[in-house]
Scaffold this active site. Structure first.
Site, PDB file in Angstrom:
ATOM      1  N   ARG A  88       0.818  -1.207   0.000  1.00  0.00           N
ATOM      2  CA  ARG A  88       0.000   0.000   0.000  1.00  0.00           C
ATOM      3  C   ARG A  88       0.853   1.258   0.000  1.00  0.00           C
ATOM      4  NH1 ARG A  88      -4.765  -2.002   2.324  1.00  0.00           N
ATOM      5  NH2 ARG A  88      -6.440  -0.504   2.318  1.00  0.00           N
ATOM      6  N   ARG A 127     -21.845  -2.182   2.539  1.00  0.00           N
ATOM      7  CA  ARG A 127     -21.014  -3.385   2.644  1.00  0.00           C
ATOM      8  C   ARG A 127     -21.272  -4.143   3.946  1.00  0.00           C
ATOM      9  NH1 ARG A 127     -14.723  -3.349   1.891  1.00  0.00           N
ATOM     10  NH2 ARG A 127     -14.810  -1.601   3.352  1.00  0.00           N
TER      11      ARG A 127
END
Ligand code: AP5
Ligand code: MG
Ligand code: ZN
Length: 215
Positions: A88, A127
């Site tokens: 990341r 979600r």
């Protein structure tokens, strides 16, 4: 095969990584899932990671890299893996490359799942996640067969703490600042492929399998 999933928070990395893992019999390795599993078990690592995750910030590289290298050193990763949420940052990518190089190995493919920021917040609010197996659902777009229950393992589904609108916005800005440069990094290595993540989940997957099968 060693595959890296890139993309903004909510782009569908986890959804697609799980499908890739099933189809190609590769372990699905998600640093986010590892942190959340630790949090659920109340480990020191989990507590430390939570401080950062709740703010939408990245967990420090030292901590993350160690966890990841431990995980991919396990036996089931011998023939490859799908990395979801790692690397990341550029330093994370560099460590991964240099560790693989020591083994005479390298990442085969980086897949960028592209979704504009406007679509992301909507996806996140719906979600639902399974903390046991890492499956991800959406109350509207990808509902489980039985409301609130994971299709794969029967665990109750939860809403993630970091899916609040303000935190999602922060995660998006951290993504643009620290993770997006990886697109350039893997483009220069000649292994980046981009897929349109705004399509239906199955169509995104068809595009991804075409990319993988061409390697
Ligand atoms: P992590 O768990 O990796 O979160 P993230 O990158 O923010 O990504 P998400 O899991 O939110 O999104 P996703 O792309 O997997 O999307 P999903 O498939 O769920 O990391 C969490 C935190 O941990 C970080 O913020 C950081 O603090 C820490 N961390 C983790 N790794 C780290 C590292 N390497 N270094 C430092 N810190 C680290 O899909 C989203 C929703 O959309 C779902 O509801 C899904 O059902 C739905 N959906 C998926 N595809 C579609 C589609 N095609 N159409 C419609 N809906 C769809
Ligand atoms: Mg995910
Ligand atoms: Zn499950």
């Amino acid at each position: 095969m060693k595959i890296i999933m890139l993309g903004a928070p909510g782009a569908g990395k986890g959804t697609q990584a799980k499908m890739i893992a099933d189809k190609y019999s590769l372990p699905h390795v998600s640093t986010g899932d590892i942190f959340r599993a630790n949090l659920k078990e109340g480990t020191e690592l989990g507590k430390k990671a939570k401080e950062y995750m709740d703010k939408g910030a990245l967990v420090p590289d030292e901590l993350t890299v160690e966890i990841l290298l431990d995980r991919v050193a396990k036996d089931d990763c011998k023939n490859g893996y799908v990395l979801d949420g790692f690397p990341r940052t550029i330093p994370q990518a560099e460590v991964l490359d240099s560790e693989l190089k020591k083994l005479g190995d390298a990442v085969d493919l980086a897949i960028d799942v592209e979704v504009p920021d406007e679509n992301i917040v909507r996806r996140m609010s719906g979600r639902r996640a399974c903390l046991k197996c890492g499956a991800t659902y959406h109350v509207e777009y990808i509902p489980p067969k039985k409301e609130g229950i994971c299709d794969d393992c029967g665990e109750p589904l939860v809403q993630r703490d970091d899916d609040k609108e303000e935190t999602v916005k922060k995660r998006l800005s951290v993504y643009h600042e620290q993770t997006q440069p990886l697109i350039d990094y893997y483009t220069k290595k000649g292994i980046l492929k981009t897929v349109d993540g705004t399509k239906d989940m199955k169509d995104v997957f068809a595009d991804i399998t075409a990319v993988i099968d061409a390697v």
